[in-house]
Design a protein around this motif. Structure first.
Motif, PDB file in Angstrom:
ATOM      1  N   UNK A 125      41.810  42.909  30.376  1.00  0.00           N
ATOM      2  CA  UNK A 125      42.339  41.615  29.945  1.00  0.00           C
ATOM      3  C   UNK A 125      43.728  41.363  30.549  1.00  0.00           C
ATOM      4  N   UNK A 126      44.561  42.394  30.564  1.00  0.00           N
ATOM      5  CA  UNK A 126      45.900  42.261  31.148  1.00  0.00           C
ATOM      6  C   UNK A 126      45.791  41.935  32.637  1.00  0.00           C
ATOM      7  N   UNK A 127      44.902  42.632  33.347  1.00  0.00           N
ATOM      8  CA  UNK A 127      44.681  42.354  34.771  1.00  0.00           C
ATOM      9  C   UNK A 127      44.172  40.929  34.976  1.00  0.00           C
ATOM     10  N   UNK A 128      43.275  40.493  34.099  1.00  0.00           N
ATOM     11  CA  UNK A 128      42.715  39.143  34.163  1.00  0.00           C
ATOM     12  C   UNK A 128      43.829  38.099  34.015  1.00  0.00           C
ATOM     13  N   UNK A 129      44.715  38.298  33.049  1.00  0.00           N
ATOM     14  CA  UNK A 129      45.822  37.363  32.842  1.00  0.00           C
ATOM     15  C   UNK A 129      46.754  37.308  34.048  1.00  0.00           C
ATOM     16  N   UNK A 130      47.053  38.468  34.616  1.00  0.00           N
ATOM     17  CA  UNK A 130      47.930  38.514  35.784  1.00  0.00           C
ATOM     18  C   UNK A 130      47.300  37.803  36.972  1.00  0.00           C
ATOM     19  N   UNK A 131      46.008  37.992  37.166  1.00  0.00           N
ATOM     20  CA  UNK A 131      45.331  37.339  38.292  1.00  0.00           C
ATOM     21  C   UNK A 131      45.291  35.830  38.093  1.00  0.00           C
ATOM     22  N   UNK A 132      45.183  35.408  36.849  1.00  0.00           N
ATOM     23  CA  UNK A 132      45.173  33.981  36.547  1.00  0.00           C
ATOM     24  C   UNK A 132      46.531  33.345  36.829  1.00  0.00           C
ATOM     25  N   UNK A 133      47.597  34.058  36.531  1.00  0.00           N
ATOM     26  CA  UNK A 133      48.947  33.556  36.773  1.00  0.00           C
ATOM     27  C   UNK A 133      49.235  33.412  38.262  1.00  0.00           C
ATOM     28  N   UNK A 134      48.734  34.347  39.048  1.00  0.00           N
ATOM     29  CA  UNK A 134      49.020  34.375  40.474  1.00  0.00           C
ATOM     30  C   UNK A 134      48.104  33.468  41.290  1.00  0.00           C
ATOM     31  N   UNK A 135      47.059  32.975  40.670  1.00  0.00           N
ATOM     32  CA  UNK A 135      46.091  32.152  41.376  1.00  0.00           C
ATOM     33  C   UNK A 135      46.726  30.825  41.787  1.00  0.00           C
ATOM     34  N   UNK A 136      46.571  30.479  43.038  1.00  0.00           N
ATOM     35  CA  UNK A 136      47.126  29.226  43.534  1.00  0.00           C
ATOM     36  C   UNK A 136      46.213  28.078  43.101  1.00  0.00           C
ATOM     37  N   UNK A 137      46.807  27.062  42.577  1.00  0.00           N
ATOM     38  CA  UNK A 137      46.060  25.889  42.135  1.00  0.00           C
ATOM     39  C   UNK A 137      45.827  24.957  43.325  1.00  0.00           C
ATOM     40  N   UNK A 138      44.798  24.157  43.240  1.00  0.00           N
ATOM     41  CA  UNK A 138      44.411  23.260  44.316  1.00  0.00           C
ATOM     42  C   UNK A 138      45.537  22.287  44.652  1.00  0.00           C
TER      43      UNK A 138
END
Length: 66
Positions: free
Chosen positions: A42-55
């Motif tokens: 879950x922690x990894x999932x949250x970090x990946x979501x934060x770093x994801x570039x938005x369109x």
């Protein structure tokens, strides 16, 4: 308490995924995903979501200037 913890708590109480999704007003796929995760996932999932570039990130400044 965050959503992940709420889902895990409901699951621990024996609620079905369908009931959890209804009670928390989230998709059943999200419930299933959270149930399959452990805390570290879950922690990894949250970090990946934060770093994801938005369109629209590349247009952010332009949009805000309008």
């Amino acid at each position: 308490m965050n959503l992940y913890q709420k889902v895990r708590l409901c699951k621990k109480k024996g609620y079905s995924n369908k009931r959890i999704s209804k009670d928390l007003k989230i998709d059943r796929k999200t419930v299933r995903k959270y149930c399959e995760m452990n805390e570290a996932d879950y922690v990894r999932y949250l970090k990946s979501k934060e770093q994801k570039e938005r369109v629209f990130d590349i247009y952010r400044d332009e949009i805000l200037s309008i």
